[in-house]
Design an enzyme around this catalytic site. Structure first.
Site, PDB file in Angstrom:
ATOM      1  N   ALA A 113       0.842  -1.207   0.000  1.00 13.67           N
ATOM      2  CA  ALA A 113       0.000   0.000   0.000  1.00 13.67           C
ATOM      3  C   ALA A 113       0.872   1.251   0.000  1.00 13.67           C
ATOM      4  O   ALA A 113       0.552   2.240  -0.666  1.00 13.67           O
ATOM      5  CB  ALA A 113      -0.918   0.001   1.209  1.00 13.67           C
ATOM      6  N   ASP A 155      -5.009  -1.008   4.670  1.00 18.63           N
ATOM      7  CA  ASP A 155      -3.627  -0.620   4.349  1.00 18.63           C
ATOM      8  C   ASP A 155      -3.565   0.649   3.503  1.00 18.63           C
ATOM      9  O   ASP A 155      -2.760   1.542   3.762  1.00 18.63           O
ATOM     10  CB  ASP A 155      -2.920  -1.754   3.585  1.00 18.63           C
ATOM     11  CG  ASP A 155      -2.431  -2.837   4.527  1.00 18.63           C
ATOM     12  OD1 ASP A 155      -2.908  -2.871   5.681  1.00 18.63           O
ATOM     13  OD2 ASP A 155      -1.587  -3.650   4.109  1.00 18.63           O
TER      14      ASP A 155
HETATM   15  O1  PMV Z   1       0.492  -8.107   5.686  1.00 18.24           O
HETATM   16  P1  PMV Z   1      -0.142  -6.882   5.135  1.00 18.24           P
HETATM   17  O2  PMV Z   1       0.655  -5.637   5.382  1.00 18.24           O
HETATM   18  O3  PMV Z   1      -0.508  -7.043   3.690  1.00 18.24           O
HETATM   19  O4  PMV Z   1      -1.535  -6.659   5.951  1.00 18.24           O
HETATM   20  C1  PMV Z   1      -2.656  -7.476   5.699  1.00 18.24           C
HETATM   21  C2  PMV Z   1      -3.796  -7.209   6.655  1.00 18.24           C
HETATM   22  C3  PMV Z   1      -4.987  -8.183   6.472  1.00 18.24           C
HETATM   23  O5  PMV Z   1      -5.952  -7.863   7.482  1.00 18.24           O
HETATM   24  C4  PMV Z   1      -4.571  -9.617   6.655  1.00 18.24           C
HETATM   25  C5  PMV Z   1      -5.624  -8.022   5.085  1.00 18.24           C
HETATM   26  C6  PMV Z   1      -6.448  -6.761   4.885  1.00 18.24           C
HETATM   27  O6  PMV Z   1      -6.695  -6.401   3.721  1.00 18.24           O
HETATM   28  O7  PMV Z   1      -6.911  -6.154   5.871  1.00 18.24           O
END
Ligand code: PMV
Length: 340
Positions: A113, A155
């Site tokens: 993001a 994100d």
């Molecule tokens: O790991 P990251 O930074 O992509 O975070 C993902 C967070 C989740 O809750 C697992 C997915 C989301 O879209 O909220």
């Protein structure tokens, strides 16, 4: 024309995964950022060392070419961002895009993001479209949904607006948070897509049980808002440990993450849990003393002390036809965007 934009990485304090199923999450922007610099060029060229994208060249109307081994997972966020943006504003101008980041990639710290948001903002600006922050956030969300198969939008919201927020289904509220945080990086990347698929598999197999777990995480998050407001680190630590237990039962922990969590708690952390998608990546801990960093090291990880509640998307500078809009003028532009 030359445009430089940046967005922060993030740490999810409470509620990852459950947020995809409609529960709230608490997330904070950290002082690690991705910088995107866009300059005039005939074609679209992407250059980045930090993101393992060695050299990509897209000629208008043709298939993209790569001249070295490309990390396709990373590149897919870039290609999808260009596609989604072109769907929205039409063909974008040729640009040389340089990406620099100090966020460990695929580590649960929102590196995708933090890349997609300033990329969309600067490419749109370069093509003469000054999108609002909310438009940028929504386009970024579409990119994440397309690449990962699902996304709560948390994100791209934090990468756009920064601060610390309580987020639920596309809407968010800023909260004041002074909680100290240490991140422990396992050194191993994680795939958000894979973690989301594993949770979805468990949901399909035992829907009543997993739905109960998601609701439980939602309740923990709501209680955590109160503990954050009161700066009650003891309650917050306890809630973090409860959240971790439920994340474990969703199957997104790993040996490395468990080891860092155990060792940081033994070193006196008030609470510790996975942050982000899990299955690799990072943990967070609430330190009550420096030994927590030692604990993370003993657990096999790399401690990253961070500041939280940092600024969101910023157009850092715009240089136009030899006339330089320095930071001050950029600031004026940013303020306009904020109020708009
Ligand atoms: O790991 P990251 O930074 O992509 O975070 C993902 C967070 C989740 O809750 C697992 C997915 C989301 O879209 O909220």
């Amino acid at each position: 024309m030359k445009i430089r934009a940046s967005s922060p990485g993030k740490a999810i304090l409470f509620g990852e995964h459950a947020v995809v199923y409609g529960e709230p999450a608490i997330v904070t922007a950290i002082d690690r950022r991705t910088y995107v610099e866009v300059e005039d060029s005939k074609n679209i060229e992407i250059i980045s060392e930090d993101l393992e994208v060695k050299g990509i060249r897209i000629r208008p109307g043709k298939r993209f070419e790569t001249n070295e081994d490309v990390s396709f997972r990373r590149a897919s966020y870039i290609f999808t961002a260009i596609k989604v943006l072109e769907d929205e504003i039409g063909k974008i101008n040729g640009a040389r895009v340089e990406i620099k980041s100090d966020i460990p990639i695929a580590s649960g710290l929102g590196s995708s993001a933090a890349l997609v948001v300033p990329l969309i903002a600067s490419l749109a600006f370069h093509s003469g479209h000054e999108l609002s922050k909310d438009e940028i956030r929504k386009l970024g969300w579409r990119v994440e949904e397309e690449v990962q198969g699902a996304s709560s939008g948390v994100d791209t919201t934090i990468a756009t607006f920064g601060g610390t927020i309580l987020y639920r289904r596309g809407s968010y509220k800023e909260i004041r948070c002074k909680v100290p945080l240490v991140i422990g990086f396992s050194g191993k990347g994680s795939s958000t897509k894979r973690a989301l698929e594993e949770v979805r598999r468990r949901m399909r197999k035992n829907p009543e049980i997993i739905r109960g777990i998601m609701r439980g995480i939602g309740q923990i998050t709501r209680k955590a808002v109160i503990a954050i407001r009161q700066n009650n680190l003891e309650d917050l630590g306890e809630l973090m440990n409860l959240n971790q237990g439920l994340l474990y039962s969703l199957g997104v922990s790993s040996r490395e993450l468990d080891s860092m969590i155990r060792c940081s708690l033994e070193a006196g952390a008030m609470g510790a849990k996975i942050t982000g998608a899990g299955m690799g990546g990072c943990v967070i801990a609430i330190p009550n003393r420096n030994e927590v960093r030692v604990g993370i090291r003993l657990g096999g990880g790399i401690p990253i002390p961070v500041r939280t509640g940092e600024r969101g998307l910023e157009i850092e500078s715009v240089e136009d036809r030899g006339k330089r809009n320095n930071k001050e003028e950029g600031g004026e532009r940013r303020n306009k965007r904020r109020s708009g």
